[in-house]
Design an enzyme around this catalytic site. Structure first.
Site, PDB file in Angstrom:
ATOM      1  N   HIS A   1      41.569  30.824  43.057  1.00 55.13           N
ATOM      2  CA  HIS A   1      40.817  31.225  41.866  1.00 55.13           C
ATOM      3  C   HIS A   1      41.140  30.343  40.672  1.00 55.13           C
ATOM      4  CE1 HIS A   1      43.989  33.671  39.703  1.00 55.13           C
ATOM      5  NE2 HIS A   1      44.442  33.881  40.928  1.00 55.13           N
TER       6      HIS A   1
ATOM      7  N   ASP B   1      49.608  31.060  38.416  1.00 58.25           N
ATOM      8  CA  ASP B   1      48.518  31.966  38.846  1.00 58.25           C
ATOM      9  C   ASP B   1      47.252  31.652  38.072  1.00 58.25           C
ATOM     10  OD1 ASP B   1      47.049  34.052  39.856  1.00 58.25           O
ATOM     11  OD2 ASP B   1      48.109  35.616  38.755  1.00 58.25           O
TER      12      ASP B   1
ATOM     13  N   GLU C   1      38.486  36.233  39.753  1.00 58.16           N
ATOM     14  CA  GLU C   1      39.348  36.884  40.751  1.00 58.16           C
ATOM     15  C   GLU C   1      40.163  38.009  40.118  1.00 58.16           C
ATOM     16  OE1 GLU C   1      43.229  37.449  42.967  1.00 58.16           O
ATOM     17  OE2 GLU C   1      42.868  36.819  40.909  1.00 58.16           O
ATOM     18  N   GLU C   2      40.631  37.741  38.903  1.00 57.21           N
ATOM     19  CA  GLU C   2      41.579  38.655  38.250  1.00 57.21           C
ATOM     20  C   GLU C   2      40.966  39.986  37.834  1.00 57.21           C
ATOM     21  OE1 GLU C   2      44.602  38.151  38.304  1.00 57.21           O
ATOM     22  OE2 GLU C   2      45.158  36.058  37.996  1.00 57.21           O
TER      23      GLU C   2
ATOM     24  N   ASP D   1      46.770  30.811  46.267  1.00 55.87           N
ATOM     25  CA  ASP D   1      46.901  31.559  45.009  1.00 55.87           C
ATOM     26  C   ASP D   1      48.391  31.772  44.764  1.00 55.87           C
ATOM     27  OD1 ASP D   1      46.788  33.195  42.840  1.00 55.87           O
ATOM     28  OD2 ASP D   1      45.787  34.870  43.835  1.00 55.87           O
TER      29      ASP D   1
ATOM     30  N   HIS E   1      50.311  36.661  34.613  1.00 56.92           N
ATOM     31  CA  HIS E   1      49.534  37.564  33.759  1.00 56.92           C
ATOM     32  C   HIS E   1      50.177  37.711  32.378  1.00 56.92           C
ATOM     33  CE1 HIS E   1      47.814  39.618  37.637  1.00 56.92           C
ATOM     34  NE2 HIS E   1      47.622  38.320  37.583  1.00 56.92           N
TER      35      HIS E   1
HETATM   36  N1  BES Z   1      47.905  35.942  42.310  1.00 59.81           N
HETATM   37  C1  BES Z   1      47.647  37.329  42.129  1.00 59.81           C
HETATM   38  C2  BES Z   1      48.005  38.168  43.339  1.00 59.81           C
HETATM   39  C3  BES Z   1      49.457  38.345  43.620  1.00 59.81           C
HETATM   40  C4  BES Z   1      50.387  38.566  42.613  1.00 59.81           C
HETATM   41  C5  BES Z   1      49.880  38.369  44.934  1.00 59.81           C
HETATM   42  C6  BES Z   1      51.733  38.744  42.936  1.00 59.81           C
HETATM   43  C7  BES Z   1      51.190  38.580  45.253  1.00 59.81           C
HETATM   44  C8  BES Z   1      52.118  38.770  44.247  1.00 59.81           C
HETATM   45  C9  BES Z   1      46.176  37.516  41.860  1.00 59.81           C
HETATM   46  O1  BES Z   1      45.648  36.568  41.003  1.00 59.81           O
HETATM   47  C10 BES Z   1      45.951  38.841  41.226  1.00 59.81           C
HETATM   48  O2  BES Z   1      46.473  39.103  40.194  1.00 59.81           O
HETATM   49  N2  BES Z   1      45.170  39.644  41.870  1.00 59.81           N
HETATM   50  C11 BES Z   1      44.826  40.905  41.367  1.00 59.81           C
HETATM   51  C12 BES Z   1      43.942  41.601  42.360  1.00 59.81           C
HETATM   52  C13 BES Z   1      42.829  42.374  41.860  1.00 59.81           C
HETATM   53  C14 BES Z   1      42.360  42.271  40.484  1.00 59.81           C
HETATM   54  C15 BES Z   1      41.925  42.954  42.867  1.00 59.81           C
HETATM   55  C16 BES Z   1      46.062  41.691  41.157  1.00 59.81           C
HETATM   56  O3  BES Z   1      46.955  41.705  42.021  1.00 59.81           O
HETATM   57  O4  BES Z   1      46.127  42.322  40.098  1.00 59.81           O
HETATM   58 ZN    ZN Z   2      46.788  37.150  39.028  1.00 62.57          ZN
END
Ligand code: BES
Ligand code: ZN
Length: 392
Positions: free
Chosen positions: A202, A224, A258-259, A284, A360
């Protein structure tokens, strides 16, 4: 008080019209069933059309999506932790068994040892750093912001420049119903162009853990996920530098949004339904070494068969250590592909609990990786091994 019938009807129509105008837009999300009680307590849920005890599809106000993401984060330490669906007919697919066609076409044997070896030494840490620095210099890459569109356009123009000498390569914007586009670079296969391999990550970033003004917060998103886009960019660079002409069609994708619920990748994956996408790999977060083992192969929402293949590639070519691990929810874009019935994998930077703690936030910057990209280099090596061994 007395109203003649005509007036009464007009008044009723007026009231109904008002009620209609203020009806908030509803959408569906799917969540782990154990989160239902909190979401109900916080009054996010208007109704629950379906639950099988593990997963539930619930109707919520579209305007509450970001708040729900906050609650998931603070209550369950799951970032996001839900999947977004525009309609119920789309949402109920989460209960359908996912189509499995891995073993039908794909030969996971390893037999291009000399070719792969000649690429491994070419992976260039400095090029990866350059892309991470550039992308994290945007104030943020939020899917609703001007800067979120501009960062995707930068990726598009950078990829276009890298590949300008090749007429078998195109770079296109994939538009969505929001501001930020996804970007797709396609190299047309010379032998079996109908068979498609996808390399994705993403391009958006987000920051903030309080309700409210997330959209304008500083979100460098160096790990990220500038680090994933940088790995994908390095794969493109290697393909071009070696004048590699694939037999199968290769797609390199920077997903939007994606976020906020894997929304960009869901649109892209759905647009390829019915096509022969034979393998998808997700990058990612690649540049923070949080665990002893270098690479975690995420085992949920992925293909165990393709994961085993990646494990073999790591052993044979990357010379890194790996283990399996679960995200526990649809944590990245691989889940969109898995949901659409495709074979996907997600090699991740650390064991999930040891992931980069700065994501984040405004602190997700390259200094958290000593201003280097040595960890990401391992993912680029895995990516190029996967590319060359899959493309035959
Ligand atoms: N890179 C993260 C996912 C992640 C974070 C995986 C820490 C493993 C460990 C991704 O960008 C993300 O933040 N995804 C969202 C998913 C969602 C909005 C459906 C998340 O985890 O909040
Ligand atoms: Zn994220």
């Amino acid at each position: 008080m007395f109203f003649p019938l005509k007036e009464l009807i007009l008044i009723l129509l007026f009231m109904a019209g008002n009620a209609f105008a203020s009806t908030p837009e509803k959408v569906f999300i799917s969540v782990d069933a154990d989160t239902l009680s909190i979401l109900k307590k916080e009054k996010f849920i208007s109704y629950v059309p379906k639950s099988d005890g593990k997963v539930a599809v619930v109707e919520v106000n579209k305007a509450d999506i970001e708040k729900i993401s906050e609650v998931m984060h603070s209550e369950f330490h799951r970032c996001g932790g839900f999947m977004f669906h525009e309609s119920y007919s789309d949402a109920k697919n989460v209960f359908e068994p996912v189509l499995k066609k891995d073993s039908l076409f794909v030969d996971y044997s390893i037999n291009r040892q000399d070719l792969v070896s000649s690429y491994l030494g070419q992976v260039d840490e400095k090029k990866i750093i350059e892309v991470i620095e550039k992308l994290s210099s945007y104030p943020n890459r939020h899917y609703k912001n001007k800067t979120g569109l501009a960062s995707q356009r930068w990726i598009k123009s950078y990829w276009t420049k890298l590949t300008k000498k090749r007429n078998d390569i195109s770079v296109k914007e994939f538009k969505h119903s929001w501001r930020q586009s996804s970007v797709i670079l396609t190299i047309k296969g010379s032998k079996t162009p109908g068979e498609i391999i996808v390399f994705g990550g993403h391009g958006d970033s987000i920051s903030g853990s309080r309700y409210g003004r997330r959209q304008d917060n500083r979100a460098p998103g160096a790990d990220d996920n500038a680090s994933g886009i940088a790995v994908i960019t390095e794969l493109i660079r290697l393909v071009v530098a070696n004048n590699y002409k694939p037999q199968r069609t290769l797609k390199f994708i920077s997903y939007a949004a994606e976020e906020v619920g894997l929304r960009g990748s869901r649109d892209v994956a759905n647009s390829l339904k019915g096509r022969d996408v034979i393998g998808v790999i997700q990058f990612d977060m690649t540049n923070y070494k949080g665990s002893n083992n270098d690479i975690t192969l995420v085992s949920d929402f992925t293909s165990s068969e393709q994961n085993r293949f990646l494990a073999k590639l790591i052993d044979r070519y990357v010379g890194a250590t790996w283990s399996y691990g679960r995200c526990g929810y649809a944590c990245s874009d691989h889940a969109s592909w898995n949901q659409a019935g495709f074979t996907a994998s997600f090699p991740f930077e650390a064991q999930i609990r040891n992931a980069n703690p700065h994501i984040h936030s405004s602190r997700d910057t390259l200094d958290k990786s000593e201003y280097g990209a040595l960890h990401a280099v391992k993912f680029a090596k895995l990516g190029i091994s996967y590319l060359l061994e899959m493309d035959q």
